[in-house]
Design a protein around this motif. Structure first.
Motif, PDB file in Angstrom:
ATOM      1  N   PHE A 165      37.426  -7.842  -1.534  1.00  0.00           N
ATOM      2  CA  PHE A 165      38.254  -7.125  -1.398  1.00  0.00           C
ATOM      3  C   PHE A 165      38.409  -5.767  -2.156  1.00  0.00           C
ATOM      4  O   PHE A 165      38.772  -4.669  -2.424  1.00  0.00           O
ATOM      5  CB  PHE A 165      40.085  -8.138  -2.037  1.00  0.00           C
ATOM      6  CG  PHE A 165      39.469  -9.531  -1.822  1.00  0.00           C
ATOM      7  CD1 PHE A 165      40.744  -8.865  -0.757  1.00  0.00           C
ATOM      8  CD2 PHE A 165      39.518 -10.124  -1.905  1.00  0.00           C
ATOM      9  CE1 PHE A 165      40.862 -10.708  -0.296  1.00  0.00           C
ATOM     10  CE2 PHE A 165      39.228 -12.173  -1.471  1.00  0.00           C
ATOM     11  CZ  PHE A 165      40.874 -11.629   0.000  1.00  0.00           C
ATOM     12  N   GLU A 166      37.267  -5.740  -3.291  1.00  0.00           N
ATOM     13  CA  GLU A 166      36.942  -4.944  -4.227  1.00  0.00           C
ATOM     14  C   GLU A 166      35.321  -4.277  -3.810  1.00  0.00           C
ATOM     15  O   GLU A 166      34.046  -5.640  -4.185  1.00  0.00           O
ATOM     16  CB  GLU A 166      37.289  -3.962  -5.436  1.00  0.00           C
ATOM     17  CG  GLU A 166      36.668  -5.545  -5.816  1.00  0.00           C
ATOM     18  CD  GLU A 166      37.332  -5.742  -7.697  1.00  0.00           C
ATOM     19  OE1 GLU A 166      38.373  -4.739  -7.783  1.00  0.00           O
ATOM     20  OE2 GLU A 166      37.249  -6.398  -8.137  1.00  0.00           O
ATOM     21  N   THR A 167      34.694  -3.280  -4.095  1.00  0.00           N
ATOM     22  CA  THR A 167      33.195  -2.780  -4.244  1.00  0.00           C
ATOM     23  C   THR A 167      33.032  -3.789  -5.929  1.00  0.00           C
ATOM     24  O   THR A 167      33.609  -3.371  -6.619  1.00  0.00           O
ATOM     25  CB  THR A 167      33.154  -1.471  -4.118  1.00  0.00           C
ATOM     26  OG1 THR A 167      33.558  -1.066  -2.298  1.00  0.00           O
ATOM     27  CG2 THR A 167      32.144  -1.268  -3.940  1.00  0.00           C
ATOM     28  N   ALA A 168      31.941  -4.167  -5.629  1.00  0.00           N
ATOM     29  CA  ALA A 168      30.867  -4.609  -7.240  1.00  0.00           C
ATOM     30  C   ALA A 168      31.290  -3.398  -8.183  1.00  0.00           C
ATOM     31  O   ALA A 168      30.964  -2.286  -8.036  1.00  0.00           O
ATOM     32  CB  ALA A 168      29.239  -4.817  -7.315  1.00  0.00           C
ATOM     33  N   ASP A 169      31.383  -3.696  -9.978  1.00  0.00           N
ATOM     34  CA  ASP A 169      31.733  -3.246 -10.325  1.00  0.00           C
ATOM     35  C   ASP A 169      29.988  -2.180 -10.898  1.00  0.00           C
ATOM     36  O   ASP A 169      30.559  -0.738 -10.903  1.00  0.00           O
ATOM     37  CB  ASP A 169      32.228  -3.524 -11.657  1.00  0.00           C
ATOM     38  CG  ASP A 169      32.982  -4.235 -11.678  1.00  0.00           C
ATOM     39  OD1 ASP A 169      34.166  -3.946 -10.991  1.00  0.00           O
ATOM     40  OD2 ASP A 169      32.764  -5.062 -12.613  1.00  0.00           O
ATOM     41  N   TYR A 220      24.615  -7.953 -20.907  1.00  0.00           N
ATOM     42  CA  TYR A 220      25.408  -6.732 -21.379  1.00  0.00           C
ATOM     43  C   TYR A 220      25.281  -5.242 -21.542  1.00  0.00           C
ATOM     44  O   TYR A 220      26.136  -4.921 -22.028  1.00  0.00           O
ATOM     45  CB  TYR A 220      26.468  -7.504 -22.230  1.00  0.00           C
ATOM     46  CG  TYR A 220      26.535  -9.807 -21.736  1.00  0.00           C
ATOM     47  CD1 TYR A 220      27.704  -9.352 -21.331  1.00  0.00           C
ATOM     48  CD2 TYR A 220      25.887 -10.082 -22.420  1.00  0.00           C
ATOM     49  CE1 TYR A 220      27.946 -10.744 -21.151  1.00  0.00           C
ATOM     50  CE2 TYR A 220      26.342 -11.428 -22.708  1.00  0.00           C
ATOM     51  CZ  TYR A 220      27.315 -11.436 -22.176  1.00  0.00           C
ATOM     52  OH  TYR A 220      27.644 -13.119 -21.880  1.00  0.00           O
ATOM     53  N   ARG A 221      24.224  -4.736 -20.229  1.00  0.00           N
ATOM     54  CA  ARG A 221      24.624  -3.449 -20.127  1.00  0.00           C
ATOM     55  C   ARG A 221      25.229  -2.999 -19.103  1.00  0.00           C
ATOM     56  O   ARG A 221      25.422  -1.950 -18.945  1.00  0.00           O
ATOM     57  CB  ARG A 221      22.755  -2.756 -20.707  1.00  0.00           C
ATOM     58  CG  ARG A 221      21.879  -3.271 -21.618  1.00  0.00           C
ATOM     59  CD  ARG A 221      21.241  -1.647 -21.731  1.00  0.00           C
ATOM     60  NE  ARG A 221      21.931  -1.303 -22.372  1.00  0.00           N
ATOM     61  CZ  ARG A 221      21.017   0.516 -23.006  1.00  0.00           C
ATOM     62  NH1 ARG A 221      19.577  -0.245 -23.173  1.00  0.00           N
ATOM     63  NH2 ARG A 221      21.183   1.681 -23.238  1.00  0.00           N
ATOM     64  N   LEU A 222      24.991  -3.655 -18.342  1.00  0.00           N
ATOM     65  CA  LEU A 222      25.313  -3.017 -16.588  1.00  0.00           C
ATOM     66  C   LEU A 222      26.629  -4.428 -16.025  1.00  0.00           C
ATOM     67  O   LEU A 222      26.440  -5.246 -16.464  1.00  0.00           O
ATOM     68  CB  LEU A 222      24.839  -3.190 -15.798  1.00  0.00           C
ATOM     69  CG  LEU A 222      23.041  -2.393 -16.075  1.00  0.00           C
ATOM     70  CD1 LEU A 222      22.110  -2.363 -15.109  1.00  0.00           C
ATOM     71  CD2 LEU A 222      23.743  -0.548 -16.086  1.00  0.00           C
ATOM     72  N   PRO A 223      27.402  -3.488 -15.579  1.00  0.00           N
ATOM     73  CA  PRO A 223      28.154  -4.717 -14.970  1.00  0.00           C
ATOM     74  C   PRO A 223      28.348  -5.635 -14.548  1.00  0.00           C
ATOM     75  O   PRO A 223      27.716  -5.144 -13.195  1.00  0.00           O
ATOM     76  CB  PRO A 223      30.435  -3.610 -14.994  1.00  0.00           C
ATOM     77  CG  PRO A 223      29.219  -2.441 -14.383  1.00  0.00           C
ATOM     78  CD  PRO A 223      27.321  -2.344 -15.588  1.00  0.00           C
ATOM     79  N   MET A 224      28.598  -6.643 -14.134  1.00  0.00           N
ATOM     80  CA  MET A 224      28.471  -7.859 -13.103  1.00  0.00           C
ATOM     81  C   MET A 224      29.500  -8.094 -12.233  1.00  0.00           C
ATOM     82  O   MET A 224      29.245  -8.963 -11.515  1.00  0.00           O
ATOM     83  CB  MET A 224      27.893  -9.139 -13.876  1.00  0.00           C
ATOM     84  CG  MET A 224      26.449  -8.872 -14.214  1.00  0.00           C
ATOM     85  SD  MET A 224      25.191  -8.937 -13.182  1.00  0.00           S
ATOM     86  CE  MET A 224      24.996 -10.186 -12.695  1.00  0.00           C
ATOM     87  N   GLY A 225      30.456  -7.674 -12.403  1.00  0.00           N
ATOM     88  CA  GLY A 225      32.135  -7.608 -11.840  1.00  0.00           C
ATOM     89  C   GLY A 225      31.848  -7.924 -10.217  1.00  0.00           C
ATOM     90  O   GLY A 225      30.864  -6.927  -9.724  1.00  0.00           O
ATOM     91  N   SER A 226      32.563  -8.608  -9.305  1.00  0.00           N
ATOM     92  CA  SER A 226      33.023  -8.146  -7.856  1.00  0.00           C
ATOM     93  C   SER A 226      31.316  -8.250  -6.816  1.00  0.00           C
ATOM     94  O   SER A 226      30.801  -7.731  -6.186  1.00  0.00           O
ATOM     95  CB  SER A 226      33.918  -7.073  -7.600  1.00  0.00           C
ATOM     96  OG  SER A 226      34.652  -6.846  -8.242  1.00  0.00           O
ATOM     97  N   GLN A 227      31.264  -9.740  -7.559  1.00  0.00           N
ATOM     98  CA  GLN A 227      30.268 -10.765  -6.380  1.00  0.00           C
ATOM     99  C   GLN A 227      29.950 -12.063  -6.120  1.00  0.00           C
ATOM    100  O   GLN A 227      31.168 -12.216  -7.043  1.00  0.00           O
ATOM    101  CB  GLN A 227      28.563  -9.781  -6.923  1.00  0.00           C
ATOM    102  CG  GLN A 227      28.322 -11.119  -8.916  1.00  0.00           C
ATOM    103  CD  GLN A 227      27.129 -10.775  -9.225  1.00  0.00           C
ATOM    104  OE1 GLN A 227      26.059 -11.140  -8.793  1.00  0.00           O
ATOM    105  NE2 GLN A 227      26.982  -9.752 -10.034  1.00  0.00           N
TER     106      GLN A 227
END
Length: 561
Positions: free
Chosen positions: A159-163, A253-260
Motif C-alpha cells: 500500500f506504500e513504498t518502504a520507508d 535503529y539508524r535506518l527505517p525498517m517500515g513497510s516491508q
C-alpha cells in the motif's frame, strides 16, 4: 486457492513478461536467449559482457560516484544509464535467476523526467539523481506484489513504498528491478518455491548467498551498481561476500525498517536492519548519508537521532602528516569452524601488508569470541513462537518446506510451538544482554578500533550447505556494524591438501566444513573478508576500510577479471 505450483508459474510468467517488455519499447532493448542453463559456463561474467555494447559495459561497470558526476554534468543521460542497467539486469536474470521483476516503463519514465528536470533547472534533483537502484523484493514498492518468498503471500500488494526507499527516491534515484529472496527469509542462500534457486555468477555450482541473494548475484554481474538488502543473521554480508561486492550491515535503529513484508513483525529480541550493497565502497557511504540525511527519526520514533558524521576518526597529524594510528584486531577463526584455505590465505595476505605500514597500523590477535554460546542465544531468539508464523505461511498453499528452511527452524535451541514462555523469553533476553556486556568489555580491554575477520567458513558455499552462520550472526547478536569487501578469488594458491590440527577439527560442525573443501569445486569464487566496529561506528568502519584499501591495494585480484 490456486496450488503453489500454479502461483509459482504465474509469478515466473509475470517476470518473463517484464523482460519481454524491453523488446517492445519504442527503442527496443534486445536480450539473448541462452537456452539450456546446464550448457552455460560456470563463470558467466564474461558471458554477460559479451551481449553488451562497449558503452553499456562502460556504464554498468563504472563507479556509481562517477556515474552520478556524469549525470549531473549531462555527460550522460539518465535514460541511457537506465537502459544499460535494465539490459544487464535482464541478462543477469537469465544467467543466475536473481530477479522477481523488471520495471522498465516506470523506470524509463522516471529517467526521462529527471533528464528534463536537469535540462530545465540546470541542477540535479538530489545526490542520487538518475542512479538506478535495485531492491530486495520484500521491501515494499507501492502497488507491487509483496510476498516475501512465500507462495501463499502472492497477491499481497504494498500500500506504500518502504520507508528506506522514499528518501532515496526523493534524492533522485530510479527503481528499476526487484530481486529474489529465500523462503522464510532465513537462509544464507536464496531459494524458494516461487522462482527456484539463485546461483552465483562467478561459479554457478555455488550459492549467491542469502537472504539478499538476488541483490548479491545481480550486483556481482554488474546488473546493478547499488542495491538495498536486509540483514538479521548475515543477509547482506553473505551475498556481498559470495559475489565479490561490498555490503554494509549498519547498527540497528539508524535506518527505517517500515513497510516491508516478513513474518514475526514486531519482534525486538534480534532486530533486523536494512542496508546497501554496491560494486564500489564509496557508494555505501553515499547511501547512508542520503538515507540518514533525511532525518528519518522525525517520522519513526524508534530510530536514533544520530546524523551521518563526516569527520575523520583517523585524522592526520598537522606536524608529522601521519594519520592517527589504527589498531586492528584480527580474528582468524572463531574456535568453532575453521575457515577454508582461501579465507585463511586472504587474512594472512592482508595482515602481512598491513604490518608493512607499522606507523599507520597496529595489529593484535583476537581469539575470544564465545561463538558457540552466541549461536545458542541468537538461534533461540530467532523464532520465539517456535516457527509458528513461518510454517503457517508455507501451509497456506502446502508449498514444500525447503531443506534450509527446515534446518533453521529445527535448530536445537529453537523452541517447539507454541514457542517460549514469557519467562523463558525474558531469560534469553538477559542472556543476550549479558553476552553483549562481556563482549564490549573484551573489546574495550583490547583497545582495538576495528576487527578484521572472515564473513563465513569459506567462499560461496555449495548449494544447500550454508549451515554455519557464526561469522555473521555474532555481529547481529551484539549489534555491531560490519562491512564486507572483496580481496581476490580462489586460484592455484589454494590447491593442495588441507590438514590443520591433524585433520581432527574442533567438532562436528568443523568436520562437516572440512569435508566440503575442494579447490577445484570452488574455482574462481570470490574471496571476501569483513571489517567490524563497535555499535554506531558505522562511519568509522567505512573510513577504516577506505584507508586500508588505499594502503594495501585491495582487492589484490579483481573477481571480475
Amino acid at each position: 486457492m490456486p496450488s503453489w505450483q500454479e502461483i509459482a508459474a504465474e509469478r515466473q510468467a509475470h517476470r518473463e513478461s517484464t523482460i519481454e517488455a524491453l523488446a517492445k519499447l519504442p527503442d527496443p532493448i534486445i536480450t539473448p536467449d541462452f537456452g539450456d542453463p546446464s550448457k552455460l559456463p560456470l563463470n558467466v561474467y564474461k558471458t554477460c559482457q559479451y551481449y553488451l555494447t562497449p558503452r553499456e559495459i562502460e556504464i554498468t561497470e563504472a563507479n556509481p560516484i562517477i556515474i552520478l558526476a556524469q549525470l549531473a554534468n549531462s555527460t550522460i543521460s539518465a535514460v541511457d544509464v537506465t537502459r544499460a542497467f535494465l539490459k544487464r539486469a535482464a541478462i543477469a536474470q537469465k544467467l543466475t535467476n536473481c530477479t522477481t521483476e523488471l520495471l522498465p516503463s516506470v523506470a524509463l519514465a522516471r529517467a526521462a523526467e529527471l533528464d528534463a528536470h536537469l535540462k530545465t533547472h540546470r541542477k540535479p534533483v538530489g545526490p542520487l539523481h538518475g542512479l538506478p537502484i535495485s531492491i530486495k523484493e520484500h521491501l515494499g514498492l507501492k502497488g507491487h506484489d509483496l510476498n516475501a518468498g512465500f507462495c501463499g503471500w502472492v497477491g499481497n500488494t504494498a500500500f506504500e513504498t518502504a520507508d528506506i526507499l522514499r528518501p532515496l527516491y526523493d534524492a533522485g534515484c530510479i527503481f528499476y528491478v526487484r530481486t529474489t529472496q529465500p523462503q522464510t527469509l532465513m537462509h544464507l542462500e536464496t531459494s524458494n518455491n516461487l522462482y527456484g534457486v539463485t546461483v552465483n555468477g562467478f561459479n554457478r555450482n555455488l550459492s549467491s548467498g542469502g537472504s539478499s541473494g538476488g541483490e548479491g548475484a545481480l550486483i556481482g554481474l554488474r546488473g546493478s551498481c547499488l542495491g538495498v538488502g536486509t540483514d538479521i543473521g548475515g543477509s547482506i554480508r553473505s551475498p556481498a561476500a559470495n559475489n565479490g561486492v561490498y555490503g554494509l550491515r549498519p547498527t540497528s535503529y539508524r535506518l527505517p525498517m517500515g513497510s516491508q513484508s516478513a513474518t514475526m513483525q514486531g519482534e525486538e529480541h534480534i532486530v533486523p536492519v536494512v542496508g546497501p550493497l554496491s560494486t564500489h565502497l564509496p557508494a555505501l557511504s553515499l547511501f547512508m548519508s542520503v538515507a540518514i540525511g533525511s532525518k528519518p527519526w522525525l517520522s519513526d520514533p524508534m530510530l536514533v537521532p544520530l546524523p551521518w558524521r563526516e569527520e575523520s576518526h583517523f585524522p592526520l597529524n598537522a606536524v608529522t602528516g601521519r594519520m592517527k594510528k589504527m589498531k586492528i584486531g584480527v580474528m582468524r577463526w572463531d574456535g568453532v569452524v575453521m575457515p577454508h584455505p582461501p579465507i585463511l590465505r586472504a587474512i594472512d595476505e592482508v595482515v602481512k601488508k598491513l604490518r608493512a605500514w607499522k606507523d599507520e597500523f597496529e595489529i593484535v590477535e583476537w581469539k575470544e569470541t564465545n561463538a558457540a554460546q552466541a549461536w545458542d542465544i541468537i538461534s533461540a531468539l530467532y523464532f520465539a513462537d517456535g516457527g509458528k508464523e513461518e510454517r503457517a505461511a508455507m501451509a497456506e498453499t502446502n508449498e514444500p518446506v525447503l531443506p534450509l528452511s527446515e534446518w533453521i527452524l529445527t535448530q536445537p535451541k529453537v523452541p517447539k510451538p507454541p514457542g517460549h514462555s514469557m519467562n523463558d523469553l525474558w531469560g534469553l533476553t538477559l542472556e543476550r544482554d549479558d553476552f553483549r556486556r562481556d563482549f564490549v568489555a573484551r573489546w574495550n580491554e583490547s583497545g582495538i578500533d576495528v576487527l578484521l575477520c572472515p564473513v563465513g567458513p569459506g567462499v560461496a558455499p555449495r548449494l544447500n550447505t550454508a549451515k554455519y552462520w557464526g561469522y555473521t550472526s555474532l555481529w547481529n547478536l551484539v549489534d555491531y556494524p560490519a562491512v564486507v569487501f572483496p580481496v581476490g578469488k580462489v586460484g592455484k594458491e589454494d590447491e593442495g591438501k588441507w590438514d590443520y590440527a591433524g585433520g581432527k577439527g574442533a567438532g562436528e560442525k568443523d568436520r562437516r566444513n572440512m569435508e566440503l573443501w575442494d579447490p577445484e569445486y570452488y574455482k574462481e569464487a570470490p574471496i571476501s573478508l569483513q571489517l567490524v566496529g563497535r555499535r554506531f561506528d558505522d562511519e568509522k568502519i567505512l573510513e577504516a576500510l577506505n584507508i586500508i584499501e588505499g594502503k594495501v591495494g585491495l582487492p589484490f585480484i579483481d573477481p571480475t577479471q
